[in-house]
Design a protein around this motif. Sequence first.
Motif, PDB file in Angstrom:
ATOM      1  N   ASP A 177       0.848  -1.194   0.000  1.00 36.72           N
ATOM      2  CA  ASP A 177       0.000   0.000   0.000  1.00 36.72           C
ATOM      3  C   ASP A 177       0.887   1.249   0.000  1.00 36.72           C
ATOM      4  O   ASP A 177       1.643   1.474   0.950  1.00 36.72           O
ATOM      5  N   PRO A 178       0.816   2.090  -1.042  1.00 35.97           N
ATOM      6  CA  PRO A 178       1.663   3.296  -1.113  1.00 35.97           C
ATOM      7  C   PRO A 178       1.504   4.214   0.098  1.00 35.97           C
ATOM      8  O   PRO A 178       2.458   4.879   0.508  1.00 35.97           O
ATOM      9  N   LYS A 179       0.320   4.254   0.705  1.00 37.64           N
ATOM     10  CA  LYS A 179       0.112   5.103   1.881  1.00 37.64           C
ATOM     11  C   LYS A 179       0.994   4.649   3.044  1.00 37.64           C
ATOM     12  O   LYS A 179       1.533   5.470   3.785  1.00 37.64           O
ATOM     13  N   ASN A 180       1.141   3.348   3.201  1.00 42.77           N
ATOM     14  CA  ASN A 180       1.977   2.836   4.288  1.00 42.77           C
ATOM     15  C   ASN A 180       3.456   3.062   4.016  1.00 42.77           C
ATOM     16  O   ASN A 180       4.237   3.309   4.938  1.00 42.77           O
ATOM     17  N   ARG A 181       3.847   3.002   2.767  1.00 40.98           N
ATOM     18  CA  ARG A 181       5.265   3.151   2.419  1.00 40.98           C
ATOM     19  C   ARG A 181       5.756   4.576   2.659  1.00 40.98           C
ATOM     20  O   ARG A 181       6.957   4.825   2.729  1.00 40.98           O
ATOM     21  N   GLY A 182       4.837   5.504   2.805  1.00 39.91           N
ATOM     22  CA  GLY A 182       5.217   6.885   3.067  1.00 39.91           C
ATOM     23  C   GLY A 182       5.374   7.211   4.538  1.00 39.91           C
ATOM     24  O   GLY A 182       5.806   8.319   4.881  1.00 39.91           O
ATOM     25  N   LYS A 183       5.050   6.277   5.421  1.00 36.85           N
ATOM     26  CA  LYS A 183       5.157   6.512   6.855  1.00 36.85           C
ATOM     27  C   LYS A 183       6.601   6.324   7.320  1.00 36.85           C
ATOM     28  O   LYS A 183       7.424   5.737   6.626  1.00 36.85           O
ATOM     29  N   CYS A 184       6.899   6.808   8.518  1.00 40.64           N
ATOM     30  CA  CYS A 184       8.256   6.665   9.041  1.00 40.64           C
ATOM     31  C   CYS A 184       8.523   5.191   9.382  1.00 40.64           C
ATOM     32  O   CYS A 184       7.591   4.405   9.586  1.00 40.64           O
ATOM     33  N   LYS A 185       9.814   4.835   9.464  1.00 33.03           N
ATOM     34  CA  LYS A 185      10.213   3.444   9.653  1.00 33.03           C
ATOM     35  C   LYS A 185       9.610   2.828  10.911  1.00 33.03           C
ATOM     36  O   LYS A 185       9.092   1.715  10.886  1.00 33.03           O
ATOM     37  N   SER A 186       9.695   3.538  12.017  1.00 30.16           N
ATOM     38  CA  SER A 186       9.234   2.964  13.280  1.00 30.16           C
ATOM     39  C   SER A 186       7.733   2.712  13.251  1.00 30.16           C
ATOM     40  O   SER A 186       7.246   1.712  13.782  1.00 30.16           O
ATOM     41  N   THR A 187       6.974   3.614  12.613  1.00 29.30           N
ATOM     42  CA  THR A 187       5.530   3.423  12.487  1.00 29.30           C
ATOM     43  C   THR A 187       5.220   2.222  11.616  1.00 29.30           C
ATOM     44  O   THR A 187       4.351   1.400  11.944  1.00 29.30           O
ATOM     45  N   GLN A 188       5.930   2.107  10.506  1.00 37.76           N
ATOM     46  CA  GLN A 188       5.736   0.951   9.631  1.00 37.76           C
ATOM     47  C   GLN A 188       5.966  -0.349  10.389  1.00 37.76           C
ATOM     48  O   GLN A 188       5.136  -1.265  10.353  1.00 37.76           O
ATOM     49  N   ALA A 189       7.103  -0.444  11.077  1.00 41.60           N
ATOM     50  CA  ALA A 189       7.450  -1.678  11.772  1.00 41.60           C
ATOM     51  C   ALA A 189       6.418  -2.036  12.830  1.00 41.60           C
ATOM     52  O   ALA A 189       6.037  -3.200  12.974  1.00 41.60           O
ATOM     53  N   GLU A 190       5.960  -1.029  13.580  1.00 49.14           N
ATOM     54  CA  GLU A 190       4.957  -1.290  14.608  1.00 49.14           C
ATOM     55  C   GLU A 190       3.647  -1.772  13.988  1.00 49.14           C
ATOM     56  O   GLU A 190       3.029  -2.720  14.477  1.00 49.14           O
ATOM     57  N   GLU A 191       3.241  -1.154  12.878  1.00 51.19           N
ATOM     58  CA  GLU A 191       1.955  -1.503  12.268  1.00 51.19           C
ATOM     59  C   GLU A 191       1.983  -2.862  11.582  1.00 51.19           C
ATOM     60  O   GLU A 191       1.056  -3.663  11.744  1.00 51.19           O
ATOM     61  N   TYR A 192       3.045  -3.170  10.811  1.00 48.01           N
ATOM     62  CA  TYR A 192       3.026  -4.475  10.141  1.00 48.01           C
ATOM     63  C   TYR A 192       3.243  -5.630  11.119  1.00 48.01           C
ATOM     64  O   TYR A 192       2.726  -6.732  10.908  1.00 48.01           O
ATOM     65  N   ASN A 193       3.973  -5.388  12.219  1.00 47.09           N
ATOM     66  CA  ASN A 193       4.099  -6.434  13.230  1.00 47.09           C
ATOM     67  C   ASN A 193       2.794  -6.653  13.985  1.00 47.09           C
ATOM     68  O   ASN A 193       2.466  -7.791  14.355  1.00 47.09           O
ATOM     69  N   LYS A 194       2.052  -5.582  14.229  1.00 47.48           N
ATOM     70  CA  LYS A 194       0.759  -5.734  14.902  1.00 47.48           C
ATOM     71  C   LYS A 194      -0.219  -6.513  14.018  1.00 47.48           C
ATOM     72  O   LYS A 194      -0.947  -7.385  14.503  1.00 47.48           O
TER      73      LYS A 194
END
Length: 397
Positions: free
Chosen positions: A52-69
């Motif tokens: 999802d392009p919207k997720n790829r624009g988020k900061c690294k730490s936010t991405q990692a927290e969200e995809y792990n959740k």
Amino acid sequence: MRKVYLGMVLPSVIFTTAYAQDEFELAIVGDPQLSWSCLSESHSFPNTYCADPKNRGKCKSTQAEEYNKIFMDSVVKLKEAGGEKFKGMVINGDLTEFGDQNGNFEKFKELYRLNDKEYREKLKFDIWPGLGNHDYQNNINDCGLPLTPVWNKCAAVMMQFMGEWMIDAKGRGSIKNYDMPIFRKNLLQVQNQRNVTGSLSYSWQIGEFHFVQLQNYPTYTVKFNRGYSFGISSWDMRAVSANHKEKVSDVGWLENDLREAVKSGKRIILNWHQFTAYDKHGDKSKHCLRNDTNNGKVSFCQRDVDALKAMLQPYASHIDAIFIGHHHSRIGKWAAHTLSLQQGGKMVEVPVYYSGSPVAGQYLKATFNNTNKKFCLHSVQAGNVQAQKELVADCRK
């Protein structure tokens, strides 16, 4: 009936008939890797978080927290669907991106609820974690201020965590055996740090299957100091091969562990992080063979493959699979890594399976059949547990 919790089993329980049912399930994954970025991935599966392009624009730490959740929620749904048949999750390395640095390890423990007793008791399944190159190998002599007590803290904390986890896990019945001959304080030392020596490998049994977690890779060896080079604010950290011997006459830990599994008639499932040795950052190394078709970069270290074959060959006909991580977007059987072993004049081909990862949004569901002693594999899409693809169907034969 044996009650199993995430990171905790009631002390009074033992291995009983709850694990003797005809089938049981495990989730197998690699590389939670807080705080890896979607942009670091060369491939994203359709309909997954990083696609999802919207997720790829988020900061690294936010991405990692969200995809792990998303991933962890998916495993909980597998548990809900499987009920008592679902026993837990194997994590094949790289719990973090930087070990105990930048809050990586604390965030991992928070997301996977390792310190939440109430949640563990509600969820009722085990997690069997392993360390990878990002947890300790990559951080040696690359973390903390030299000539201070925090030098090499990032790698040392992860090794000490694994030691503490194994001691606790054996005490509560989640594992059967582990390899850590030294885990102790320095004399006069007031802090809680430990000197640690061992491969940190461990094993456990469910029904007719014997599982082994071999950490980064089975022949990984390194020695480093946490803190000062000597004195009461210095700690010796030493990773050794899973089959290390202090004397030639000794029996190596892995040899003894596998010998006991074969004697009891168990099928053997091996787990570790990277298939074989790479240098610190997976690039060139004078110790490893270069593959001229790969721009001179290391493909593997032949010396480690040879050592691995030597330690596994006596048990080859009893080993059904090797599960690894490290390459996030790879999932399922990887023919190039099939381990060819000789036993009794016969060639035994042991298949190697990649475990997927939370960042790739794919992981494995393994179903083990205690009657025919075979297993099935499905790839599962995190966020949509109905999106499963069968990879191995042997447990239904």
